[in-house]
Design an enzyme around this catalytic site. Structure first.
Site, PDB file in Angstrom:
ATOM      1  CE  LYS A  12      -4.092   0.000   0.690  1.00 38.50           C
ATOM      2  NZ  LYS A  12      -5.231  -0.127  -0.269  1.00 38.50           N
ATOM      3  NE  ARG A 176      28.492  29.979  -9.890  1.00 34.24           N
ATOM      4  CZ  ARG A 176      28.214  28.807 -10.451  1.00 34.24           C
ATOM      5  NH1 ARG A 176      27.461  28.767 -11.542  1.00 34.24           N
ATOM      6  NH2 ARG A 176      28.686  27.678  -9.933  1.00 34.24           N
ATOM      7  CD  GLN A 225      29.842  20.005 -11.760  1.00 25.87           C
ATOM      8  OE1 GLN A 225      29.847  21.187 -11.378  1.00 25.87           O
ATOM      9  NE2 GLN A 225      29.568  19.658 -13.008  1.00 25.87           N
TER      10      GLN A 225
END
Length: 297
Positions: A12, A176, A225
Site C-alpha cells: 500500500k 555569482r 560539483q
C-alpha cells in the site's frame, strides 16, 4: 520460449498518518506518508490468481495506523523498522519488506502573549525528511535523507575556465549567486540488529543536515560539483555511522538583469531567476572501503 515471472512486490502506497502525543496540555505531532512494499514467495498469485499467501494491501495500511497508536512514532526510521520486522516475521510468504517514509515537519505557532504555545502548529517551510527501511529477516538496509532543502550563497562562488564550443553563450563570472535545492539520501553502515538497536535517528539526521548546510556555507565554490563533493565529504567525515551519501543538486540559476537600457549599472545587485531548464549535478560520496549501495535518485 515461455514467459517467466521476475522480481515482484506489492503493498500500500502513501498511507498518510498523523500521530498526536498529548503530554497533558502540551501536544506533539508526527506527520508521515508511509509506503509499504512486500516481496517473497508470491508466484502462485501471479500465475494462478491464488491469494492464499496474500496479505491484503488494506491490512498493511491498517497496520500502519494501528502501530502508530500502539507504539507511537519516535522517528521515521524507528517506525519503519518496526513495520518491516512485523511484516517479515508475521507472514510466512513474505521474505523482504521495504518501507518508504516522508515526514512533514510542523512547528509551534509562537504565542501572542506570555502563554506557552501548546497545541497550535504551522507547517514548516522547510525540507521533507525521508527514510527507506528494508528488512529480509536477517539484515537491515536503512537509508535516510531529505528533499527540498533550498540554500543560497549570495557570493563566494565563481564559474569560469569551462569548455567553449560554437554553441556556448554563457559568460564566465568571478562572482555569482549559487543556489540549489538539496536532495540527499544517506546509507547507514549498520545492518544487523545489534548495529541498529538504540540508534538515535533524530540526532543522526540533525547532524547530517547540519553538515550539509555548514559545508555549503563554508565552501568557496568554483563549481557546483566541487560544492557537492564538499557537502558529501563533510557528512561522511563527521557522521561515523553513515557509509554513503548521494546528492542531487539542481542549479537554481540567478542571472544578472541588463539594466543598461535604463541608464542603470547593475553591480551584482538585481537578478532574475530561471526555474527551467536547469543544470542538475548528481554524485555519490562513499566512506573509504565502503561498497556502493544507493540506487540513483
Amino acid at each position: 520460449m515461455p514467459a517467466m515471472l521476475g522480481q515482484n512486490q506489492y503493498g500500500k502506497a502513501e498511507s498518510r498518518v498523523v500521530r498526536i502525543t498529548r503530554n497533558g496540555a502540551v501536544h506533539h505531532i508526527k506527520d508521515l506518508n508511509v509506503s509499504v512494499a512486500l516481496s517473497g514467495d508470491l508466484t502462485a498469485t501471479h500465475l494462478t490468481g491464488s491469494n492464499a499467501d496474500v496479505l491484503t494491501t488494506d491490512a498493511t495500511k491498517n497496520t500502519v495506523f494501528a502501530f502508530a497508536k500502539e507504539h507511537g512514532i519516535a522517528s521515521a526510521e524507528q517506525f519503519g523498522m518496526r513495520l518491516a520486522r512485523h511484516f517479515v516475521t508475521s507472514q510466512e510468504a513474505i521474505t523482504t519488506a521495504r518501507i518508504r517514509i516522508e515526514e512533514y515537519v510542523w512547528e509551534r505557532i509562537p504565542p501572542s502573549d506570555t502563554r506557552e504555545a501548546r497545541h497550535s502548529f504551522v507547517r514548516a517551510n522547510r525540507e521533507t525528511r525521508t527514510a527507506q527501511i528494508t528488512y529480509d529477516g536477517e539484515r537491515w538496509q536503512i537509508i535516510s535523507g531529505l528533499t527540498g532543502l533550498t540554500v543560497l550563497n549570495s557570493t563566494d562562488s565563481e564559474f569560469h575556465g569551462y569548455v567553449k564550443d560554437r554553441y556556448t553563450t554563457l559568460q564566465e563570472t568571478r562572482d555569482r549567486i549559487l543556489a540549489t535545492e538539496v536532495n540527499a539520501r544517506w546509507r547507514h553502515g549498520a545492518t544487523d540488529d545489534a548495529g541498529v538497536a538504540g540508534a538515535d535517528w533524530d540526532d543522526v539526521y540533525a547532524r547530517a543536515r547540519d553538515c550539509l548546510l555548514q559545508a555549503f556555507a563554508e565552501t568557496y565554490s568554483y563549481s557546483l560539483q566541487q560544492t557537492l563533493y564538499a557537502m558529501g565529504t563533510r557528512v561522511v567525515d563527521r557522521c561515523p555511522g553513515i557509509d554513503e551519501i548521494r546528492l542531487s543538486l539542481p542549479n537554481k540559476h540567478h542571472f544578472l538583469v541588463d539594466l543598461e537600457p535604463f541608464g542603470l549599472k547593475n553591480d551584482n545587485e538585481v537578478y532574475f531567476v530561471a526555474d527551467r531548464p536547469y543544470g542538475l549535478i548528481e554524485a555519490t560520496v562513499l566512506r573509504e572501503g565502503a561498497e556502493a549501495g544507493l540506487a540513483v535518485l
